[in-house]
Write a protein that holds these residues in place. Structure first.
Motif, PDB file in Angstrom:
ATOM      1  N   THR A 176      62.778 -57.820 -25.443  1.00 11.62           N
ATOM      2  CA  THR A 176      61.391 -58.222 -25.675  1.00 11.62           C
ATOM      3  C   THR A 176      61.182 -58.520 -27.157  1.00 11.62           C
ATOM      4  OG1 THR A 176      60.667 -55.930 -25.973  1.00 11.62           O
ATOM      5  CG2 THR A 176      60.555 -56.845 -23.739  1.00 11.62           C
ATOM      6  N   GLY A 177      60.019 -59.035 -27.486  1.00 13.56           N
ATOM      7  CA  GLY A 177      59.719 -59.381 -28.866  1.00 13.56           C
ATOM      8  C   GLY A 177      60.212 -60.752 -29.264  1.00 13.56           C
ATOM      9  N   TRP A 178      60.710 -61.521 -28.290  1.00 15.19           N
ATOM     10  CA  TRP A 178      61.197 -62.869 -28.576  1.00 15.19           C
ATOM     11  C   TRP A 178      60.201 -63.928 -28.110  1.00 15.19           C
ATOM     12  CZ3 TRP A 178      66.850 -62.144 -26.356  1.00 15.19           C
ATOM     13  CH2 TRP A 178      67.560 -61.265 -27.195  1.00 15.19           C
ATOM     14  N   LYS A 179      58.929 -63.512 -27.929  1.00  8.15           N
ATOM     15  CA  LYS A 179      57.854 -64.416 -27.518  1.00  8.15           C
ATOM     16  C   LYS A 179      58.192 -65.043 -26.167  1.00  8.15           C
ATOM     17  CE  LYS A 179      56.513 -65.200 -32.322  1.00  8.15           C
ATOM     18  NZ  LYS A 179      56.280 -66.179 -33.401  1.00  8.15           N
ATOM     19  N   THR A 180      58.257 -66.376 -26.102  1.00  9.84           N
ATOM     20  CA  THR A 180      58.524 -67.028 -24.818  1.00  9.84           C
ATOM     21  C   THR A 180      60.003 -67.003 -24.448  1.00  9.84           C
ATOM     22  OG1 THR A 180      58.761 -69.173 -25.901  1.00  9.84           O
ATOM     23  CG2 THR A 180      56.560 -68.590 -25.087  1.00  9.84           C
ATOM     24  N   MET A 181      60.829 -66.358 -25.268  1.00 10.31           N
ATOM     25  CA  MET A 181      62.276 -66.388 -25.047  1.00 10.31           C
ATOM     26  C   MET A 181      62.854 -65.038 -24.655  1.00 10.31           C
ATOM     27  SD  MET A 181      63.294 -68.978 -28.177  1.00 10.31           S
ATOM     28  CE  MET A 181      64.961 -69.275 -27.586  1.00 10.31           C
ATOM     29  N   ASN A 182      62.014 -64.092 -24.218  1.00  7.80           N
ATOM     30  CA  ASN A 182      62.507 -62.803 -23.727  1.00  7.80           C
ATOM     31  C   ASN A 182      63.540 -63.031 -22.627  1.00  7.80           C
ATOM     32  OD1 ASN A 182      60.713 -61.543 -25.441  1.00  7.80           O
ATOM     33  ND2 ASN A 182      59.234 -61.066 -23.841  1.00  7.80           N
ATOM     34  N   SER A 183      64.630 -62.275 -22.657  1.00 11.27           N
ATOM     35  CA  SER A 183      65.712 -62.536 -21.709  1.00 11.27           C
ATOM     36  C   SER A 183      66.437 -61.254 -21.318  1.00 11.27           C
ATOM     37  CB  SER A 183      66.721 -63.521 -22.315  1.00 11.27           C
ATOM     38  OG  SER A 183      67.805 -63.769 -21.438  1.00 11.27           O
ATOM     39  N   LEU A 184      66.998 -61.274 -20.128  1.00 16.34           N
ATOM     40  CA  LEU A 184      67.880 -60.197 -19.684  1.00 16.34           C
ATOM     41  C   LEU A 184      69.252 -60.313 -20.336  1.00 16.34           C
ATOM     42  CD1 LEU A 184      66.725 -60.284 -16.012  1.00 16.34           C
ATOM     43  CD2 LEU A 184      66.848 -58.171 -17.323  1.00 16.34           C
ATOM     44  N   LEU A 185      69.534 -61.454 -20.956  1.00 12.63           N
ATOM     45  CA  LEU A 185      70.811 -61.692 -21.622  1.00 12.63           C
ATOM     46  C   LEU A 185      70.651 -61.575 -23.126  1.00 12.63           C
ATOM     47  CD1 LEU A 185      71.928 -64.858 -19.605  1.00 12.63           C
ATOM     48  CD2 LEU A 185      72.552 -62.473 -19.165  1.00 12.63           C
ATOM     49  N   GLY A 186      71.715 -61.152 -23.779  1.00  9.62           N
ATOM     50  CA  GLY A 186      71.708 -61.114 -25.234  1.00  9.62           C
ATOM     51  C   GLY A 186      71.929 -62.501 -25.809  1.00  9.62           C
ATOM     52  N   PRO A 187      71.598 -62.706 -27.079  1.00  7.25           N
ATOM     53  CA  PRO A 187      71.771 -64.032 -27.685  1.00  7.25           C
ATOM     54  C   PRO A 187      73.233 -64.349 -27.958  1.00  7.25           C
ATOM     55  CG  PRO A 187      71.043 -62.466 -29.335  1.00  7.25           C
ATOM     56  CD  PRO A 187      71.009 -61.731 -28.019  1.00  7.25           C
ATOM     57  N   SER A 188      73.565 -65.621 -27.850  1.00 11.39           N
ATOM     58  CA  SER A 188      74.898 -66.082 -28.247  1.00 11.39           C
ATOM     59  C   SER A 188      74.944 -66.212 -29.761  1.00 11.39           C
ATOM     60  CB  SER A 188      75.177 -67.448 -27.608  1.00 11.39           C
ATOM     61  OG  SER A 188      74.280 -68.418 -28.141  1.00 11.39           O
ATOM     62  N   ASP A 189      76.138 -66.441 -30.290  1.00 10.18           N
ATOM     63  CA  ASP A 189      76.257 -66.660 -31.733  1.00 10.18           C
ATOM     64  C   ASP A 189      75.450 -67.896 -32.136  1.00 10.18           C
ATOM     65  OD1 ASP A 189      77.868 -64.453 -32.064  1.00 10.18           O
ATOM     66  OD2 ASP A 189      79.748 -65.591 -31.971  1.00 10.18           O
ATOM     67  N   TYR A 190      75.486 -68.924 -31.311  1.00  4.63           N
ATOM     68  CA  TYR A 190      74.710 -70.127 -31.590  1.00  4.63           C
ATOM     69  C   TYR A 190      73.219 -69.809 -31.598  1.00  4.63           C
ATOM     70  CZ  TYR A 190      72.467 -74.655 -31.010  1.00  4.63           C
ATOM     71  OH  TYR A 190      71.652 -75.747 -31.168  1.00  4.63           O
TER      72      TYR A 190
END
Length: 315
Positions: A176-190
């Motif tokens: 959470t805390g990613w605004k409209t980009m909340n995800s069950l997945l972690g971020p990639s390096d990109y």
């Protein structure tokens, strides 16, 4: 001989509207302190717009672009054309929403499953475009769901569920805390390189349900259900799709955000996602860029609209 256009402009002062010619085919029109500009868009067509900040437009600052033989006209401000990427993405969003509305009407869809609803932006847009059928929205995080619930409270045919959808019934931690980009997945390096918001995050435990498990409840009361599936789950769309099981065949169409450049670790690429949807009987009717790199122009994600051709009503 005075044209009809000029005669009409000369009549405007009689109703309290001031007119000043500023260029061939263009005039400044103002009432009170708010200027309006009139731009000639072609034979028999003029466009009137309110000018920001009461500024007088420079001659040639606004142009009207005819969109093929459709009869539609695009009013172009010189400033708008300076940011090609922003203009293209805004146009793509508009075209996508118009296309979806047209497909919902053509296929006589009467229930839209809005998975990854966030604050309800997608559902509100459908209503503005004239869709009157049922909407069933899913949003798992507590803070965002509260906003979604409020948005839907005066719409009796907009139902909301506080849960995520996936391949199996379970609980999971969502970033959470990613605004409209909340995800069950972690971020990639990109993704980390592109978005600073990915450098920190909180998590919240949420419930995950299968789509086929909630469909009977969501479609209850519809005599001839013709559902449409929209997914925007930040890399998790294929998991949602898998949770529909055999019942995916009941959907007349669908929409998925597919990634060319992956923002989330473990998310499927566009080729894998589209191949899965096509294998289930859906065919692409539209692809619209959602985000693009400013430095290279590369598309990061597309909104992909697909319909089941054999579900189209017989003319």
């Amino acid at each position: 001989m005075q044209t009809l256009y000029r005669r009409l402009l000369r009549l405007m002062p009689r109703i309290g509207v001031q007119v000043t010619d500023i260029a061939p085919g263009t005039a400044l029109v103002s009432r009170s302190a708010t200027p309006l500009s009139v731009t000639g868009a072609g034979k028999g067509t003029w466009i009137v717009r309110r000018n920001k900040g009461g500024a007088t437009p420079e001659p040639g600052a606004t142009s009207a672009v005819r969109l093929g033989e459709t009869g539609a006209v695009l009013l172009m401000d010189a400033a708008a054309g300076q940011d090609e990427r922003k203009l293209q993405l805004a146009a793509a969003e508009y075209l996508c929403t118009q296309h979806v509305a047209a497909m919902l009407a053509l296929y006589e869809a009467n229930c839209v499953f809005d998975v990854g609803a966030n604050n309800g932006q997608y559902a509100r847009r459908l209503r503005r475009l004239g869709y009157t059928g049922r909407i069933v929205s899913f949003e798992p995080t507590s803070e965002t769901f509260a906003k979604l619930e409020k948005a839907a409270e005066r719409d009796p045919d907009w139902h909301v569920y506080r849960c995520g959808l996936g391949r199996e019934e379970t609980t999971a931690e969502i970033h959470t805390g990613w605004k409209t980009m909340n995800s069950l997945l972690g971020p990639s390096d990109y993704g980390k390189d592109r978005y600073s918001r990915f450098h920190t995050s909180d998590t919240e435990e949420i419930r995950i349900r299968r789509l086929d498990e909630v469909m009977d409840e969501a479609l209850d009361g519809l005599a001839d259900p013709r559902p449409y599936l929209k997914m925007d789950t930040q890399g998790y769309d294929l998991e949602v799709f898998a949770g529909a099981g055999k019942r995916v065949e009941e959907f007349v169409g669908m929409q998925s955000e597919v990634a060319v450049l992956r923002l989330y670790e473990g998310s499927p690429g566009m080729g894998e996602a589209v191949a899965t949807y096509e294998a289930a009987g859906f065919g692409i009717t539209g692809m619209y860029p959602v985000t693009r790199e400013a430095t290279t122009g590369r598309v990061i994600e597309f909104d992909c609209v697909l319909m089941r051709a054999d579900a189209a009503p017989t003319p």
